[in-house]
Design an enzyme around this catalytic site. Sequence first.
Site, PDB file in Angstrom:
ATOM      1  CE  LYS A 146      -4.483   1.426   1.881  1.00  0.00           C
ATOM      2  NZ  LYS A 146      -5.235   1.231   0.645  1.00  0.00           N
ATOM      3  CD  GLU A 178      -6.073  -3.850  -6.798  1.00  0.00           C
ATOM      4  OE1 GLU A 178      -6.586  -4.178  -5.719  1.00  0.00           O
ATOM      5  OE2 GLU A 178      -4.881  -3.499  -6.911  1.00  0.00           O
ATOM      6  CG  LEU A 202      -4.132  -3.341  -0.905  1.00  0.00           C
ATOM      7  CD1 LEU A 202      -2.667  -3.371  -0.486  1.00  0.00           C
ATOM      8  CD2 LEU A 202      -4.742  -1.978  -0.591  1.00  0.00           C
TER       9      LEU A 202
END
Length: 283
Positions: A146, A178, A202
């Site tokens: 992240k 994503e 993530l």
Amino acid sequence: MGYSLWNDRIVADGEVVIDKEDRGYQFGDGIYEVVKVYNGQLFTAQEHIDRFYSSAEKIKLTIPYSKDKLHQLLHQLVEANEVGTGHVYFQITRGTTPRNHIFPDATVPAVLTGNTKENPRPIENFEKGVKATFVEDIRWLRCDIKSLNLLGAVLAKQEAHEKGCYEAILHRGEKVTEGSSSNIYGIKDGVLYTHQADNFILNGITRAVILKCAEEIGLPVKEEAFTKVQALEMDELIVSSTTSEVTPIVEVDGTAIGNGQPGEWTRKLQAQFDTKIPQAINA
């Protein structure tokens, strides 16, 4: 007056000073997290903190505080700002030092900052659903970290915004990864599909909650990538994040998903997700 987190202190917003040679500013050399607050309570804070430390380890950044200390600081920040429903953002950089691509000496202290925001749950999006668009995934190959380096995600989100869409559905070639700031799920014939948790996505904290909710309501899960074509053929599509929770996608690039309305399984997941958060928020 608002309050911010600055290293190991809660201070007035105006007291926070970031040096022009902070490595977060110059290189994006740092990591961050966003934790939801419901009814004044941090939601899945420990999971976010664990991921924060995991991201730090992956980029060889030392956090000079224990997990317990950080948790305490975040709680104090929420209390100081009297947050009801909203979120807390926090980040850490590799510190301040004359610009050099090489890591600074270990004696250079990391810089931790954080702030809060009051914002209501996006109930209308939950009820009516949102639109999305496909955007090629041009980000780096360590999306599991992240990182503060979000330019690829920013460009994708801006493209979606310019098209009047809530989110960009990212894809590498034909495979969906994503969203620009979210995880994506498809439901087909009573099975939930979502990209496996590898370096291309993530592994969202909300994602983990949703997969647990799916298990609890009897919705089978397959963690495997699906294609753009398959996405458009799904009975239901969902976008999730700390702030989006379980949001149905009802249209992608002008193509209706299913019947163009939030689906039955999505509604069940939303209801089950609601049981995980403080009940006072649903009163």
